[in-house]
Write a protein that holds these residues in place. Structure first.
Motif, PDB file in Angstrom:
ATOM      1  N   GLY A   1       0.822  -1.198   0.000  1.00 24.17           N
ATOM      2  CA  GLY A   1       0.000   0.000   0.000  1.00 24.17           C
ATOM      3  C   GLY A   1       0.855   1.246   0.000  1.00 24.17           C
ATOM      4  N   PRO A   2       0.228   2.431   0.191  1.00 17.34           N
ATOM      5  CA  PRO A   2       0.948   3.707   0.111  1.00 17.34           C
ATOM      6  C   PRO A   2       2.115   3.828   1.080  1.00 17.34           C
ATOM      7  N   ARG A   3       2.032   3.205   2.237  1.00 19.94           N
ATOM      8  CA  ARG A   3       3.100   3.309   3.230  1.00 19.94           C
ATOM      9  C   ARG A   3       3.989   2.070   3.255  1.00 19.94           C
ATOM     10  N   GLY A   4       3.916   1.255   2.224  1.00 19.15           N
ATOM     11  CA  GLY A   4       4.760   0.075   2.139  1.00 19.15           C
ATOM     12  C   GLY A   4       4.199  -1.142   2.825  1.00 19.15           C
ATOM     13  N   HIS A   5       3.030  -1.016   3.452  1.00 16.99           N
ATOM     14  CA  HIS A   5       2.406  -2.128   4.175  1.00 16.99           C
ATOM     15  C   HIS A   5       1.529  -2.926   3.219  1.00 16.99           C
ATOM     16  N   ILE A   6       1.521  -4.239   3.356  1.00 20.04           N
ATOM     17  CA  ILE A   6       0.654  -5.075   2.535  1.00 20.04           C
ATOM     18  C   ILE A   6      -0.680  -5.250   3.258  1.00 20.04           C
ATOM     19  N   PRO A   7      -1.763  -4.697   2.738  1.00 14.39           N
ATOM     20  CA  PRO A   7      -3.070  -4.843   3.397  1.00 14.39           C
ATOM     21  C   PRO A   7      -3.516  -6.302   3.374  1.00 14.39           C
ATOM     22  N   THR A   8      -4.038  -6.760   4.507  1.00 12.42           N
ATOM     23  CA  THR A   8      -4.496  -8.143   4.619  1.00 12.42           C
ATOM     24  C   THR A   8      -5.852  -8.196   5.308  1.00 12.42           C
ATOM     25  N   ALA A   9      -6.560  -9.276   5.052  1.00 12.05           N
ATOM     26  CA  ALA A   9      -7.736  -9.645   5.835  1.00 12.05           C
ATOM     27  C   ALA A   9      -7.357 -10.936   6.543  1.00 12.05           C
ATOM     28  N   GLY A  10      -7.049 -10.851   7.829  1.00 12.78           N
ATOM     29  CA  GLY A  10      -6.433 -11.990   8.498  1.00 12.78           C
ATOM     30  C   GLY A  10      -5.041 -12.200   7.929  1.00 12.78           C
ATOM     31  N   THR A  11      -4.805 -13.355   7.374  1.00 10.61           N
ATOM     32  CA  THR A  11      -3.502 -13.628   6.750  1.00 10.61           C
ATOM     33  C   THR A  11      -3.528 -13.435   5.239  1.00 10.61           C
ATOM     34  N   GLN A  12      -4.697 -13.220   4.657  1.00  6.13           N
ATOM     35  CA  GLN A  12      -4.844 -13.184   3.197  1.00  6.13           C
ATOM     36  C   GLN A  12      -4.558 -11.791   2.646  1.00  6.13           C
ATOM     37  N   ALA A  13      -3.684 -11.710   1.645  1.00  7.05           N
ATOM     38  CA  ALA A  13      -3.381 -10.433   1.006  1.00  7.05           C
ATOM     39  C   ALA A  13      -4.591  -9.958   0.216  1.00  7.05           C
ATOM     40  N   LEU A  14      -5.023  -8.727   0.446  1.00  9.07           N
ATOM     41  CA  LEU A  14      -6.211  -8.221  -0.237  1.00  9.07           C
ATOM     42  C   LEU A  14      -5.978  -8.090  -1.743  1.00  9.07           C
ATOM     43  N   GLY A  15      -4.734  -7.795  -2.130  1.00  3.33           N
ATOM     44  CA  GLY A  15      -4.447  -7.597  -3.541  1.00  3.33           C
ATOM     45  C   GLY A  15      -4.212  -8.880  -4.315  1.00  3.33           C
ATOM     46  N   GLU A  16      -4.091 -10.008  -3.628  1.00  2.00           N
ATOM     47  CA  GLU A  16      -3.868 -11.296  -4.286  1.00  2.00           C
ATOM     48  C   GLU A  16      -4.339 -12.396  -3.328  1.00  2.00           C
ATOM     49  N   PRO A  17      -5.588 -12.846  -3.477  1.00  2.00           N
ATOM     50  CA  PRO A  17      -6.160 -13.802  -2.516  1.00  2.00           C
ATOM     51  C   PRO A  17      -5.463 -15.147  -2.477  1.00  2.00           C
ATOM     52  N   ARG A  18      -4.587 -15.431  -3.424  1.00  2.00           N
ATOM     53  CA  ARG A  18      -3.839 -16.686  -3.406  1.00  2.00           C
ATOM     54  C   ARG A  18      -2.598 -16.613  -2.527  1.00  2.00           C
ATOM     55  N   VAL A  19      -2.329 -15.426  -1.979  1.00  3.22           N
ATOM     56  CA  VAL A  19      -1.146 -15.217  -1.138  1.00  3.22           C
ATOM     57  C   VAL A  19      -1.578 -14.983   0.307  1.00  3.22           C
ATOM     58  N   HIS A  20      -0.947 -15.704   1.229  1.00  2.60           N
ATOM     59  CA  HIS A  20      -1.167 -15.500   2.660  1.00  2.60           C
ATOM     60  C   HIS A  20       0.161 -15.145   3.313  1.00  2.60           C
ATOM     61  N   LEU A  21       0.092 -14.265   4.297  1.00  5.48           N
ATOM     62  CA  LEU A  21       1.285 -13.844   5.050  1.00  5.48           C
ATOM     63  C   LEU A  21       1.135 -14.330   6.479  1.00  5.48           C
ATOM     64  N   LEU A  22       2.160 -14.995   6.975  1.00  6.76           N
ATOM     65  CA  LEU A  22       2.039 -15.674   8.266  1.00  6.76           C
ATOM     66  C   LEU A  22       3.246 -15.395   9.154  1.00  6.76           C
ATOM     67  N   GLY A  23       2.969 -14.952  10.389  1.00  8.68           N
ATOM     68  CA  GLY A  23       4.014 -14.862  11.396  1.00  8.68           C
ATOM     69  C   GLY A  23       4.758 -13.546  11.469  1.00  8.68           C
ATOM     70  N   TYR A  24       4.213 -12.476  10.886  1.00 12.58           N
ATOM     71  CA  TYR A  24       4.930 -11.200  10.873  1.00 12.58           C
ATOM     72  C   TYR A  24       4.533 -10.277  12.015  1.00 12.58           C
ATOM     73  N   GLY A  25       3.543 -10.659  12.810  1.00 11.38           N
ATOM     74  CA  GLY A  25       3.086  -9.805  13.899  1.00 11.38           C
ATOM     75  C   GLY A  25       1.573  -9.814  13.976  1.00 11.38           C
ATOM     76  N   ASP A  26       1.031  -8.934  14.801  1.00 13.30           N
ATOM     77  CA  ASP A  26      -0.405  -8.948  15.025  1.00 13.30           C
ATOM     78  C   ASP A  26      -1.213  -8.687  13.756  1.00 13.30           C
TER      79      ASP A  26
END
Length: 352
Positions: free
Chosen positions: A299-324
């Motif tokens: 996103g604009p500040r370099g953060h990847i927006p997610t819903a839970g672990t799922q990347a909003l911009g690519e639902p086939r990608v999940h991010l796990l273990g980076y923090g709250d």
């Protein structure tokens, strides 16, 4: 020729292993690509005196309790690394190492995972579990290039022996800063610097209580109730025994953050100076996510927006273990299980 699988998990530390555990339980085909040369994630690279915040029973991954470490209430890093290695073997997780992932790209119905040294994988989904250890953060403090002594980050600290009898400045008021300051308090001329007065959690609070608080906060936010503040409301530092002993002996007296570095040490805004032979930056980390850059998810500040672990911009990608932001307490051993399970279930639903 590119190899195909249902899911490519990038990272073979605690988050990647738990992702594999849940993917296997769901019957999915997957591979784990780990950049490290040996099991254990970041744990084999930490300093010898590092201690978990919780007893072994409250620091376990799904499916297998961490055995207690003889003579220790709070296990050390070597014990955790051995546990992760045994966990990987117990569940026969398909870890390939050392494999360095250079980029993840869209490729029609699949995601193409390019590596530097092990060819290409085509997955129907990707779980990024690379953690933060490989991206240490050091603030841009004025004069940092002028200091003529030794500077190192938490990731480079391997114990107090190299600093015996020296003047050492430890920067950082979190758990790493407190543990390293306690490690150095007896054999060095220590200056401990923090942005604010250190906030110790009650001595009887450990990782299980922290996980419960983080989970309660997430539940409150999900239900639209008042933010409880979670772990941050309790304090910044878990008083593991070495920290507690140094604190109670009066050896951990924090100074406010200095204004700049000089050639020989640090200087505060009022002109007060302290000479130092070495500065240890315990100033945290940033998520290691360069491999996802080709997907354009930031996103604009370099953060990847997610819903839970799922990347909003690519639902086939999940991010796990980076923090709250990828699950309550998901960067901890006990906390990663729930978001990993949810990610695996989400992927299973998507692929079906």
């Amino acid at each position: 020729m590119a190899r195909r699988t249902d899911v490519v998990v990038i990272g073979g530390g605690q988050s990647g292993l738990v992702a594999g555990y849940h993917l296997r339980r769901l019957g999915l085909d997957f591979v784990i690509l780990d950049a490290q040369s040996a099991p254990g994630g970041a744990w084999p690279h930490t300093w010898d005196s590092l201690r978990l915040f919780s007893p072994a029973a409250y620091s376990s991954l799904p499916g297998r309790l961490m055995p207690p470490q003889p003579g220790e209430t709070y296990p050390d890093a070597a014990h955790v690394a051995a546990y992760l290695s045994a966990y990987e073997q117990r569940y026969e997780l398909p870890v390939h190492r050392p494999v360095r992932v250079s980029g993840v790209h869209r490729d029609g119905a699949r995601l193409r995972v390019e590596t530097e040294n092990s060819g290409t994988w085509l997955g129907r989904a990707v779980i990024s579990a690379t953690g933060t250890w490989s991206r240490p953060f050091v603030p841009a403090v004025p004069g940092r290039a002028e200091f003529t002594g030794t500077q190192l980050h938490t990731v480079e600290y391997d114990g107090p022996a190299a600093f015996a009898g020296k003047r050492v400045t430890v920067v950082g008021g979190g758990n790493s800063g407190a543990q390293i300051a306690a490690d150095l308090a007896h054999g060095t001329e220590l200056t401990w610097v923090t942005l604010r007065e250190p906030r110790y959690l009650a001595d009887d609070i450990d990782g299980r209580a922290l996980f419960d608080h983080a989970t309660a906060r997430r539940r409150a936010l999900d239900e639209g109730r008042t933010d409880t503040g979670g772990v941050a409301s309790l304090g910044d530092i878990v008083a593991v025994p070495p920290v507690r002993e140094a604190r109670d002996a009066g050896l951990l007296k924090a100074q406010p953050m200095f204004a700049r570095l000089t050639t020989t040490g640090v200087e505060w805004a009022d002109g007060t100076r302290a000479d130092s032979d070495a500065i240890i930056w315990c100033t945290g980390f940033r998520p290691a996510l360069a491999h996802l850059a080709p997907l354009g998810l930031r996103g604009p500040r370099g953060h990847i927006p997610t819903a839970g672990t799922q990347a909003l911009g690519e639902p086939r990608v999940h991010l796990l273990g980076y923090g709250d932001w990828t699950g309550p307490a998901s960067a901890t051993l006990i906390g990663v299980g729930r978001p990993a399970r949810e990610a695996a279930r989400s992927i299973a639903g998507l692929l079906s």
